[in-house]
Design a protein around this motif. Structure first.
Motif, PDB file in Angstrom:
ATOM      1  N   TRP A  47       0.894  -1.219   0.131  1.00 18.00           N
ATOM      2  CA  TRP A  47      -0.067   0.235   0.131  1.00 18.00           C
ATOM      3  C   TRP A  47       0.905   1.220   0.013  1.00 18.00           C
ATOM      4  O   TRP A  47       1.904   1.251   0.620  1.00 18.00           O
ATOM      5  N   TYR A  48       0.496   2.239  -1.045  1.00 14.40           N
ATOM      6  CA  TYR A  48       1.133   3.579  -0.912  1.00 14.40           C
ATOM      7  C   TYR A  48       0.241   4.482  -0.489  1.00 14.40           C
ATOM      8  O   TYR A  48      -1.082   4.348  -0.686  1.00 14.40           O
ATOM      9  N   ARG A  49       0.543   5.765  -0.267  1.00 10.04           N
ATOM     10  CA  ARG A  49      -0.480   6.681   0.015  1.00 10.04           C
ATOM     11  C   ARG A  49       0.201   8.158  -0.562  1.00 10.04           C
ATOM     12  O   ARG A  49       1.441   8.208  -0.531  1.00 10.04           O
TER      13      ARG A  49
ATOM     14  N   THR B  38       5.965  -8.960   6.414  1.00 13.40           N
ATOM     15  CA  THR B  38       5.470  -7.456   6.375  1.00 13.40           C
ATOM     16  C   THR B  38       6.722  -6.367   6.574  1.00 13.40           C
ATOM     17  O   THR B  38       7.473  -6.717   7.594  1.00 13.40           O
ATOM     18  N   PHE B  39       6.322  -5.301   6.269  1.00 13.48           N
ATOM     19  CA  PHE B  39       6.948  -3.961   6.333  1.00 13.48           C
ATOM     20  C   PHE B  39       6.165  -2.930   6.639  1.00 13.48           C
ATOM     21  O   PHE B  39       5.282  -2.780   6.027  1.00 13.48           O
ATOM     22  N   TYR B  40       6.370  -2.013   7.421  1.00 16.11           N
ATOM     23  CA  TYR B  40       5.773  -0.756   7.842  1.00 16.11           C
ATOM     24  C   TYR B  40       6.539   0.341   7.940  1.00 16.11           C
ATOM     25  O   TYR B  40       7.659   0.369   8.508  1.00 16.11           O
ATOM     26  N   ILE B  41       6.255   1.573   7.626  1.00 17.08           N
ATOM     27  CA  ILE B  41       6.970   2.845   7.794  1.00 17.08           C
ATOM     28  C   ILE B  41       6.531   3.080   9.321  1.00 17.08           C
ATOM     29  O   ILE B  41       5.470   2.781   9.791  1.00 17.08           O
ATOM     30  N   ASP B  42       7.613   3.719   9.696  1.00 16.01           N
ATOM     31  CA  ASP B  42       7.528   4.224  11.164  1.00 16.01           C
ATOM     32  C   ASP B  42       6.111   4.797  11.634  1.00 16.01           C
ATOM     33  O   ASP B  42       5.721   4.433  12.678  1.00 16.01           O
ATOM     34  N   PRO B  43       5.631   5.799  11.066  1.00 18.24           N
ATOM     35  CA  PRO B  43       4.457   6.447  11.313  1.00 18.24           C
ATOM     36  C   PRO B  43       3.227   5.728  11.584  1.00 18.24           C
ATOM     37  O   PRO B  43       2.232   5.911  12.050  1.00 18.24           O
ATOM     38  N   VAL B  44       3.200   4.568  10.871  1.00 14.76           N
ATOM     39  CA  VAL B  44       1.974   3.636  10.851  1.00 14.76           C
ATOM     40  C   VAL B  44       2.288   2.296  11.845  1.00 14.76           C
ATOM     41  O   VAL B  44       1.227   1.551  11.843  1.00 14.76           O
ATOM     42  N   LYS B  45       3.330   2.060  12.385  1.00 14.81           N
ATOM     43  CA  LYS B  45       3.542   0.753  12.962  1.00 14.81           C
ATOM     44  C   LYS B  45       2.609   0.819  14.138  1.00 14.81           C
ATOM     45  O   LYS B  45       2.492   1.916  14.728  1.00 14.81           O
ATOM     46  N   GLU B  46       2.339  -0.321  14.636  1.00 10.54           N
ATOM     47  CA  GLU B  46       1.445  -0.467  15.883  1.00 10.54           C
ATOM     48  C   GLU B  46      -0.009   0.168  15.444  1.00 10.54           C
ATOM     49  O   GLU B  46      -0.953  -0.141  16.246  1.00 10.54           O
ATOM     50  N   ARG B  47      -0.184   0.492  14.383  1.00  6.62           N
ATOM     51  CA  ARG B  47      -1.454   0.952  14.111  1.00  6.62           C
ATOM     52  C   ARG B  47      -2.176   0.560  12.821  1.00  6.62           C
ATOM     53  O   ARG B  47      -3.412   0.270  12.884  1.00  6.62           O
ATOM     54  N   PHE B  48      -1.426   0.447  11.863  1.00  2.29           N
ATOM     55  CA  PHE B  48      -1.870  -0.395  10.727  1.00  2.29           C
ATOM     56  C   PHE B  48      -1.425  -1.985  10.570  1.00  2.29           C
ATOM     57  O   PHE B  48      -0.307  -1.979  11.190  1.00  2.29           O
TER      58      PHE B  48
ATOM     59  N   GLN C 168       4.522  13.877  -2.258  1.00  3.27           N
ATOM     60  CA  GLN C 168       4.821  12.801  -3.199  1.00  3.27           C
ATOM     61  C   GLN C 168       4.109  11.472  -2.503  1.00  3.27           C
ATOM     62  O   GLN C 168       3.954  11.312  -1.270  1.00  3.27           O
ATOM     63  N   ARG C 169       3.936  10.561  -3.667  1.00  6.37           N
ATOM     64  CA  ARG C 169       3.407   9.207  -3.020  1.00  6.37           C
ATOM     65  C   ARG C 169       4.513   8.714  -2.211  1.00  6.37           C
ATOM     66  O   ARG C 169       5.580   8.529  -2.696  1.00  6.37           O
ATOM     67  N   GLU C 170       4.016   7.883  -1.088  1.00  4.26           N
ATOM     68  CA  GLU C 170       5.048   7.165  -0.068  1.00  4.26           C
ATOM     69  C   GLU C 170       4.588   5.944   0.052  1.00  4.26           C
ATOM     70  O   GLU C 170       3.269   5.469   0.049  1.00  4.26           O
TER      71      GLU C 170
ATOM     72  N   VAL D 237      -4.848   9.888  -0.502  1.00  2.00           N
ATOM     73  CA  VAL D 237      -5.433   8.683  -1.394  1.00  2.00           C
ATOM     74  C   VAL D 237      -4.693   7.453  -1.411  1.00  2.00           C
ATOM     75  O   VAL D 237      -3.195   7.647  -1.398  1.00  2.00           O
ATOM     76  N   TYR D 238      -4.949   6.290  -0.920  1.00  2.00           N
ATOM     77  CA  TYR D 238      -4.165   4.945  -0.895  1.00  2.00           C
ATOM     78  C   TYR D 238      -4.495   4.336  -2.061  1.00  2.00           C
ATOM     79  O   TYR D 238      -5.378   3.882  -2.636  1.00  2.00           O
ATOM     80  N   TYR D 239      -3.194   3.777  -2.480  1.00  2.00           N
ATOM     81  CA  TYR D 239      -3.136   2.886  -3.767  1.00  2.00           C
ATOM     82  C   TYR D 239      -2.448   1.679  -3.393  1.00  2.00           C
ATOM     83  O   TYR D 239      -1.506   1.648  -2.519  1.00  2.00           O
ATOM     84  N   CYS D 240      -3.171   0.481  -3.951  1.00  2.00           N
ATOM     85  CA  CYS D 240      -2.569  -0.731  -3.607  1.00  2.00           C
ATOM     86  C   CYS D 240      -1.494  -0.974  -4.833  1.00  2.00           C
ATOM     87  O   CYS D 240      -1.811  -0.265  -6.009  1.00  2.00           O
ATOM     88  N   TYR D 241      -0.650  -1.902  -4.547  1.00  2.00           N
ATOM     89  CA  TYR D 241       0.272  -2.178  -5.654  1.00  2.00           C
ATOM     90  C   TYR D 241       0.749  -3.643  -5.248  1.00  2.00           C
ATOM     91  O   TYR D 241       0.722  -4.150  -4.466  1.00  2.00           O
ATOM     92  N   ARG D 242       0.853  -4.148  -6.814  1.00  2.00           N
ATOM     93  CA  ARG D 242       1.291  -5.693  -6.764  1.00  2.00           C
ATOM     94  C   ARG D 242       2.470  -5.676  -7.825  1.00  2.00           C
ATOM     95  O   ARG D 242       2.696  -5.265  -9.014  1.00  2.00           O
TER      96      ARG D 242
END
Length: 115
Positions: A35-37, A56-66, A43-45, A91-96
Protein backbone atom coordinates in the motif's frame (compact mmCIF):
# COMPACT_ATOMS: atom_id res chain seq x y z
CA UNK A 1 -3.68 -7.57 -14.13
CA UNK A 2 -6.31 -5.30 -12.62
CA UNK A 3 -6.41 -4.02 -9.05
CA UNK A 4 -9.60 -2.60 -7.54
CA UNK A 5 -9.16 -0.74 -4.27
CA UNK A 6 -12.06 0.02 -1.95
CA UNK A 7 -12.90 0.84 1.65
CA UNK A 8 -11.86 4.46 1.92
CA UNK A 9 -14.04 7.15 3.43
CA UNK A 10 -14.38 9.85 6.04
CA UNK A 11 -13.56 8.90 9.62
CA UNK A 12 -12.99 10.82 12.83
CA UNK A 13 -9.57 10.87 14.50
CA UNK A 14 -9.08 7.68 16.47
CA UNK A 15 -11.38 5.74 14.17
CA UNK A 16 -10.71 2.72 11.97
CA UNK A 17 -11.03 1.74 8.33
CA UNK A 18 -10.17 -1.38 6.39
CA UNK A 19 -9.02 -1.03 2.82
CA UNK A 20 -9.30 -3.87 0.34
CA UNK A 21 -7.63 -4.44 -3.01
CA UNK A 22 -9.06 -7.16 -5.21
CA UNK A 23 -6.84 -8.47 -7.99
CA UNK A 24 -7.73 -10.20 -11.21
CA UNK A 25 -5.84 -11.40 -14.25
CA UNK A 26 -2.48 -13.16 -14.39
CA UNK A 27 -1.62 -13.13 -10.71
CA UNK A 28 0.34 -15.48 -8.51
CA UNK A 29 0.22 -16.22 -4.81
CA UNK A 30 3.92 -15.40 -4.55
CA UNK A 31 3.50 -11.84 -5.85
CA UNK A 32 4.65 -9.09 -3.48
CA UNK A 33 2.04 -6.48 -2.61
CA UNK A 34 1.82 -3.21 -0.79
CA UNK A 35 0.00 0.00 0.00
CA UNK A 36 1.15 3.50 -0.85
CA UNK A 37 -0.46 6.83 -0.13
CA UNK A 38 -0.31 10.33 -1.52
CA UNK A 39 -1.40 13.34 0.50
CA UNK A 40 -2.27 16.65 -1.20
CA UNK A 41 0.88 18.44 -2.32
CA UNK A 42 3.13 15.54 -1.34
CA UNK A 43 4.85 12.71 -3.13
CA UNK A 44 3.46 9.21 -3.07
CA UNK A 45 4.98 7.25 -0.21
CA UNK A 46 5.19 3.63 0.79
CA UNK A 47 2.97 2.65 3.72
CA UNK A 48 3.26 -1.12 4.11
CA UNK A 49 4.25 -4.19 2.16
CA UNK A 50 3.69 -7.91 2.36
CA UNK A 51 5.81 -10.37 0.43
CA UNK A 52 4.68 -13.54 -1.27
CA UNK A 53 6.02 -15.38 1.76
CA UNK A 54 4.01 -13.26 4.18
CA UNK A 55 6.75 -11.01 5.56
CA UNK A 56 5.55 -7.51 6.35
CA UNK A 57 7.08 -4.06 6.51
CA UNK A 58 5.66 -0.79 7.79
CA UNK A 59 6.90 2.76 7.76
CA UNK A 60 7.43 4.16 11.25
CA UNK A 61 4.41 6.53 11.32
CA UNK A 62 1.96 3.64 10.93
CA UNK A 63 3.63 0.94 13.02
CA UNK A 64 1.39 -0.44 15.76
CA UNK A 65 -1.64 1.15 14.08
CA UNK A 66 -1.86 -0.40 10.61
CA UNK A 67 -1.87 -4.08 9.66
CA UNK A 68 -1.34 -5.36 6.14
CA UNK A 69 -2.60 -8.83 5.23
CA UNK A 70 -3.53 -10.91 2.22
CA UNK A 71 -6.00 -13.64 1.37
CA UNK A 72 -4.60 -15.52 -1.61
CA UNK A 73 -7.76 -17.60 -1.96
CA UNK A 74 -9.70 -14.37 -2.57
CA UNK A 75 -6.85 -12.63 -4.42
CA UNK A 76 -7.30 -9.73 -2.03
CA UNK A 77 -4.94 -7.45 -0.14
CA UNK A 78 -6.06 -5.65 3.01
CA UNK A 79 -4.94 -2.74 5.12
CA UNK A 80 -6.51 -2.48 8.56
CA UNK A 81 -6.03 1.06 9.83
CA UNK A 82 -6.68 1.82 13.50
CA UNK A 83 -6.19 4.93 15.63
CA UNK A 84 -6.32 7.05 12.52
CA UNK A 85 -4.85 10.54 12.62
CA UNK A 86 -5.48 13.59 10.42
CA UNK A 87 -2.02 13.13 8.93
CA UNK A 88 -3.15 9.77 7.55
CA UNK A 89 -5.43 11.65 5.15
CA UNK A 90 -4.42 10.70 1.62
CA UNK A 91 -5.35 8.73 -1.44
CA UNK A 92 -4.31 5.15 -0.80
CA UNK A 93 -3.08 3.00 -3.66
CA UNK A 94 -2.49 -0.73 -3.73
CA UNK A 95 0.46 -2.12 -5.63
CA UNK A 96 1.28 -5.59 -6.82
CA UNK A 97 4.60 -6.76 -8.18
CA UNK A 98 4.47 -9.93 -10.19
CA UNK A 99 6.97 -12.74 -9.65
CA UNK A 100 8.23 -11.72 -13.11
CA UNK A 101 8.98 -8.21 -11.86
CA UNK A 102 6.15 -6.26 -13.47
CA UNK A 103 4.37 -3.76 -11.23
CA UNK A 104 0.69 -2.86 -11.23
CA UNK A 105 -1.23 -0.06 -9.49
CA UNK A 106 -4.80 0.17 -8.31
CA UNK A 107 -6.89 3.26 -8.90
CA UNK A 108 -6.69 4.69 -5.38
CA UNK A 109 -9.21 5.18 -2.61
CA UNK A 110 -9.58 8.37 -0.60
CA UNK A 111 -9.12 8.28 3.17
CA UNK A 112 -10.03 11.44 5.06
CA UNK A 113 -9.48 11.71 8.81
CA UNK A 114 -11.25 14.74 10.21
CA UNK A 115 -13.58 15.77 13.00
Amino acid sequence: VQLQASGGGLVQPGGSLRLSCAASGRIFSRDDMGWYRQAPGKQRELVATITGGGSTFYIDPVKERFTVSRDNAKNTLYLQMNSLKPEDTAVYYCYRRSIFGTGYWGQGTQVTVSS
